[in-house]
Design a protein around this motif. Structure first.
Motif, mmCIF file in Angstrom:
data_model
loop_
_atom_site.group_PDB
_atom_site.id
_atom_site.type_symbol
_atom_site.label_atom_id
_atom_site.label_comp_id
_atom_site.label_asym_id
_atom_site.label_seq_id
_atom_site.Cartn_x
_atom_site.Cartn_y
_atom_site.Cartn_z
ATOM 1 N N CYS A 49 29.571 -42.274 19.733
ATOM 2 C CA CYS A 49 29.273 -42.821 18.408
ATOM 3 C C CYS A 49 27.986 -43.640 18.345
ATOM 4 O O CYS A 49 27.397 -43.797 17.273
ATOM 5 N N ASP A 50 27.505 -44.166 19.471
ATOM 6 C CA ASP A 50 26.276 -44.965 19.463
ATOM 7 C C ASP A 50 25.090 -44.263 20.124
ATOM 8 O O ASP A 50 24.072 -44.890 20.409
ATOM 9 N N VAL A 95 26.026 -40.022 13.440
ATOM 10 C CA VAL A 95 24.927 -39.934 12.465
ATOM 11 C C VAL A 95 25.173 -40.869 11.295
ATOM 12 O O VAL A 95 24.253 -41.541 10.816
ATOM 13 N N ALA A 96 26.418 -40.916 10.839
ATOM 14 C CA ALA A 96 26.744 -41.703 9.645
ATOM 15 C C ALA A 96 26.431 -43.189 9.821
ATOM 16 O O ALA A 96 25.861 -43.827 8.926
ATOM 17 N N ARG A 108 18.334 -47.984 -0.325
ATOM 18 C CA ARG A 108 18.474 -46.637 -0.865
ATOM 19 C C ARG A 108 19.787 -46.047 -0.360
ATOM 20 O O ARG A 108 20.299 -46.462 0.683
ATOM 21 N N PRO A 109 20.358 -45.087 -1.064
ATOM 22 C CA PRO A 109 21.599 -44.455 -0.588
ATOM 23 C C PRO A 109 21.351 -43.629 0.671
ATOM 24 O O PRO A 109 20.240 -43.126 0.883
ATOM 25 N N PRO A 110 22.369 -43.460 1.519
ATOM 26 C CA PRO A 110 22.240 -42.615 2.704
ATOM 27 C C PRO A 110 22.357 -41.144 2.310
ATOM 28 O O PRO A 110 23.420 -40.525 2.394
ATOM 29 N N ILE A 236 32.541 -37.835 3.231
ATOM 30 C CA ILE A 236 33.066 -38.974 3.989
ATOM 31 C C ILE A 236 32.122 -39.280 5.141
ATOM 32 O O ILE A 236 31.819 -38.415 5.964
ATOM 33 N N TYR A 237 31.621 -40.508 5.169
ATOM 34 C CA TYR A 237 30.791 -40.989 6.271
ATOM 35 C C TYR A 237 31.743 -41.676 7.253
ATOM 36 O O TYR A 237 32.251 -42.758 6.971
ATOM 37 N N GLU A 238 31.992 -41.055 8.387
ATOM 38 C CA GLU A 238 33.024 -41.524 9.309
ATOM 39 C C GLU A 238 32.864 -43.009 9.650
ATOM 40 O O GLU A 238 31.811 -43.457 10.105
ATOM 41 N N ASN A 239 33.946 -43.765 9.385
ATOM 42 C CA ASN A 239 34.014 -45.215 9.656
ATOM 43 C C ASN A 239 32.978 -46.034 8.886
ATOM 44 O O ASN A 239 32.645 -47.158 9.282
#
Length: 389
Positions: A49-50, A95-96, A108-110, A236-239
């Protein structure tokens, strides 16, 4: 003078060494091959995740590097979402998480917006030569190729050509009844001449961007989740966002600040309806400093009042309107050729999104025609032959 392009050329590589940034750069640079072989999902899903962390950039407040990260994360994310036959409604945390983090810094929005697709996504082939269609390359691509590159570099060069119009618009928005009419006429001529250059560049779109290739190979990757029938449940952006689906508009030329700035400076009004709401909504996808610029010229400009009170300004004002109208007419023409006509053909690669809506999720043909018609209605009746240049 660059208009809305960054004053300092965008970075093509990060200024600091980092394992996670090197990995991000590698994935972004290999997107055409990863998309061709269908390996974008497996590549991202194999990471921790990182593994694409941008913390080093945030800690050191490296603005230019963060812009590059926003570009690359946006492209990688959209390649994941839109690179298959059906879009993905869930974006992995690897990525999220950094995407949301950087997007917040830029207010700004992702989502892949015009700023990352165009404004921050170019380099000069020869650093000693100026910005031109013969000297601009793209930092990041989806599938790559002449058509994709040409489509984006046309917009980069349009932004550059509009720079003088934007500078003149800022000055003219500060003019008052005490200002010299000759000065106002001179500023209007600068806007007109700059837009003539813009329209000349825009007219070259068909030279190297084929409508079929654009619709089936370029356009599918720039859609958003809002008002998109292919992502009815959002993304859905995970977590992130408490794992609640998000709905954002896709990349569109309506996120360029050129025309809204000129509309504001020249007092071009759009009726209060869904189109007006959409145009205002597009501003949250623009860089914050561009939004502020538009708001400033809108709230201070008295140009239309000055024109209506003077017989000497009307012809110059109408000449500016004509170039804006011509730009919008050309945009409408391209929308018909590049999208409307192509929508009847089956897309063999990726998702074409809605065939009757633009990448921003709007009924694009009716909106673009309305833009053009409302510009024409602003014409002021000429009272003289105008003042000389």
């Amino acid at each position: 003078m660059r208009g809305f392009l960054p004053e300092i050329n965008p970075l093509s590589e990060y200024s600091i060494a980092s394992t996670s940034l090197a990995r991000l750069q590698e994935i972004a640079g290999n997107l055409p091959k990863l998309l061709l072989t269908g390996k974008v999902p497996s590549t991202l899903e194999s990471l921790q995740c990182d593994d694409l962390s941008v913390d080093d950039l945030v800690v050191n407040n490296l603005n230019q590097d963060l812009r590059l990260a926003m570009v690359q994360l946006s492209f990688v994310a959209h390649a994941y979402i839109w690179g298959g036959i059906k879009p993905q409604g869930h974006l992995p945390e690897v990525v999220a998480k950094p995407w949301v983090q950087v997007a917040k810094l830029f207010d700004r929005p992702p989502v892949l917006s015009y700023a990352s697709y165009c404004l921050d996504n170019w380099f000069l082939m020869d650093s000693e030569e100026p910005i031109s269609l013969e000297n601009v390359g793209l930092i990041t691509n989806f599938l790559g190729g002449v058509d994709e590159d040409w489509f984006v570099t046309i917009h980069v060069c349009i932004e550059n050509a509009a720079a003088d119009a934007i500078e003149a618009a800022e000055i003219i928005s500060q003019c008052t009844p005490e200002s010299s009419e000759q000065e106002i006429v001179s500023l209007m001529h600068r806007i007109e001449d700059s837009l003539i250059d813009v329209n000349q560049i825009f007219s070259r779109m068909t030279e190297r961007c084929d409508p079929y290739i654009y619709y089936h190979r370029v356009r599918p990757f720039i859609f958003g989740s809002k008002d998109n029938p292919d992502l009815k449940g959002g993304l859905i952006y995970e977590n992130q966002f408490n794992n609640k689906p998000q709905f954002f508009r896709g990349e569109t030329g309506a996120q360029s600040s050129i025309v809204p700035s000129l509309d504001g400076a020249l007092g071009i009004q759009h009726s209060t309806d869904s189109l007006r709401h959409y145009l205002n909504e597009m501003r949250k996808y623009m860089p914050a400093e561009h939004r502020k610029f538009i708001e400033k010229v809108e709230t201070t400009s008295k140009v239309k009042e000055l024109v209506d009170q003077s017989r000497n300004l009307k012809d110059s004002y109408n000449a500016c309107l004509e170039q804006i109208r011509a730009f919008r007419a050309l945009h409408l023409k391209y929308a018909g050729a590049y999208i409307h006509k192509q929508s009847q053909q089956k897309n063999p690669f990726g998702s074409g999104g809605s065939t009757i809506r633009g990448t921003g999720g709007t009924p694009f043909m009716s909106y673009l025609k309305k833009h053009k018609d409302e510009t024409e209605k602003q014409d002021r009746k000429s009272g003289s032959a105008g003042m000389p240049r």
